[in-house]
Design an enzyme around this catalytic site. Structure first.
Site, PDB file in Angstrom:
ATOM      1  CB  CYS A   1      41.784  41.625  37.004  1.00  0.00           C
ATOM      2  SG  CYS A   1      40.247  42.595  37.225  1.00  0.00           S
TER       3      CYS A   1
ATOM      4  CB  CYS B   1      35.727  37.906  34.142  1.00  0.00           C
ATOM      5  SG  CYS B   1      35.651  37.716  35.930  1.00  0.00           S
TER       6      CYS B   1
HETATM    7  N1  DGL Z   1      37.129  41.723  35.551  1.00  0.00           N
HETATM    8  C1  DGL Z   1      37.378  40.741  36.453  1.00  0.00           C
HETATM    9  C2  DGL Z   1      38.376  39.814  36.153  1.00  0.00           C
HETATM   10  O1  DGL Z   1      38.914  40.109  35.372  1.00  0.00           O
HETATM   11  C3  DGL Z   1      36.568  40.636  37.663  1.00  0.00           C
HETATM   12  C4  DGL Z   1      36.710  41.990  38.833  1.00  0.00           C
HETATM   13  C5  DGL Z   1      35.778  41.612  39.884  1.00  0.00           C
HETATM   14  O2  DGL Z   1      34.682  41.737  39.798  1.00  0.00           O
HETATM   15  O3  DGL Z   1      36.400  41.347  41.046  1.00  0.00           O
HETATM   16  O4  DGL Z   1      38.998  39.084  37.247  1.00  0.00           O
END
Ligand code: DGL
Length: 268
Positions: free
Chosen positions: A186, A73
């Site tokens: 992301c 993440c």
């Molecule tokens: N997949 C996430 C990231 O890499 C978070 C997306 C979210 O929950 O806003 O930032």
């Protein structure tokens, strides 16, 4: 050699791009994946909250005796660098390996980073990359707050008008611009890379923060003689909608039916 599983977590399905990369790099290993979709999105949350979430998510995975953890993440990786580094189980984020890969992109042209609002606002991606590049090239950071919730809702096809419109809205500020590389900061964004490419130009190199993080974790395990899983066992825990996660994960992972288990929504 260490046969214990590897833990991977994210606010939802985004981290599956990291898990998929790890499964290719380390076939045979066991994995425990935690999708904290009951608290998704992480992107608009304040940094102090994201730091607490990072520790809670790692504590959840620690219950399964994982040998290492990937915070798959970008938001957590940029907000909770210290928590990840200090965790008693070897834990990695996607930020540093992604920035190293971006800094190594040849040329002097501009680089772009697409990420959540928290990741861009913190400056962790853009500021650190500017420093790594010694101020030599332009770094453009763009928050794409609609992307992760749209993907989480199952919209990923490049010909889906919901995806096309959402990409066009977010990338409008850089319409027509040419970048030497664009970082998908992301982990969700890998699922709409075709739509992103269709908007920015077919020849734009897209780097995946999730894949960079997966490689860093693999390198650590190899260098420390900690690989060794052989059973290909995977467990999935979801704090939100379990059937929705299963429907998304099955075609994404291509490992047959995915059965996820319900996890609690942890209180902050
Ligand atoms: N997949 C996430 C990231 O890499 C978070 C997306 C979210 O929950 O806003 O930032």
């Amino acid at each position: 050699m260490d046969t214990r599983p590897i833990g991977v977590y994210d606010s939802g399905v985004g981290g599956l791009t990291g898990l998929r990369a790890l499964m290719r790099l380390l076939p045979g290993e066991d994995f425990v994946y935690f999708s904290d979709s009951g608290r998704m999105p992480y992107g608009p949350r304040p940094i102090a909250e994201l730091r607490r979430i990072a520790v809670q998510d790692m504590d959840f995975l620690a219950r399964f005796d994982v040998k290492a953890i990937l915070a798959a993440c970008g938001t957590i990786s940029s907000a909770a660098r210290e928590e990840i580094a200090a965790y008693p189980i070897p834990a990695f984020g996607v930020l540093t390996p992604a920035l190293d890969a971006m800094a190594a992109v040849p040329g002097e042209g501009p680089l772009a980073i697409l990420a959540t609002a928290a990741s861009i606002a913190s400056g962790a991606f853009t500021g650190a990359l500017r420093e790594k590049c010694g101020g030599a090239r332009e770094i453009v950071g763009l928050a794409c707050p609609e992307f992760a919730p749209t993907i989480e809702a199952g919209h990923i096809r490049a010909d889906d008008p919901v995806v096309r419109d959402c990409v066009a809205r977010a990338l409008e500020p850089v319409r027509g611009r040419k970048f030497d590389a664009v970082l998908l900061g992301c982990t969700h964004y890998g699922f709409i890379e075709d739509a992103i490419r269709a908007y920015l130009g077919a020849d734009v190199p897209l780097l995946s923060a999730a894949a960079c993080g997966a490689k860093a974790l693999r390198d650590y395990l190899v260098q420390n003689d900690l690989t060794g899983g052989e059973r290909c066992a995977r467990r999935f825990f979801v704090s939100g909608d379990v059937p929705a996660f299963e429907r998304f994960a099955e075609p994404c992972l291509q490992i047959g039916p995915v059965h996820a288990e319900q996890a609690p929504v942890m209180e902050l």
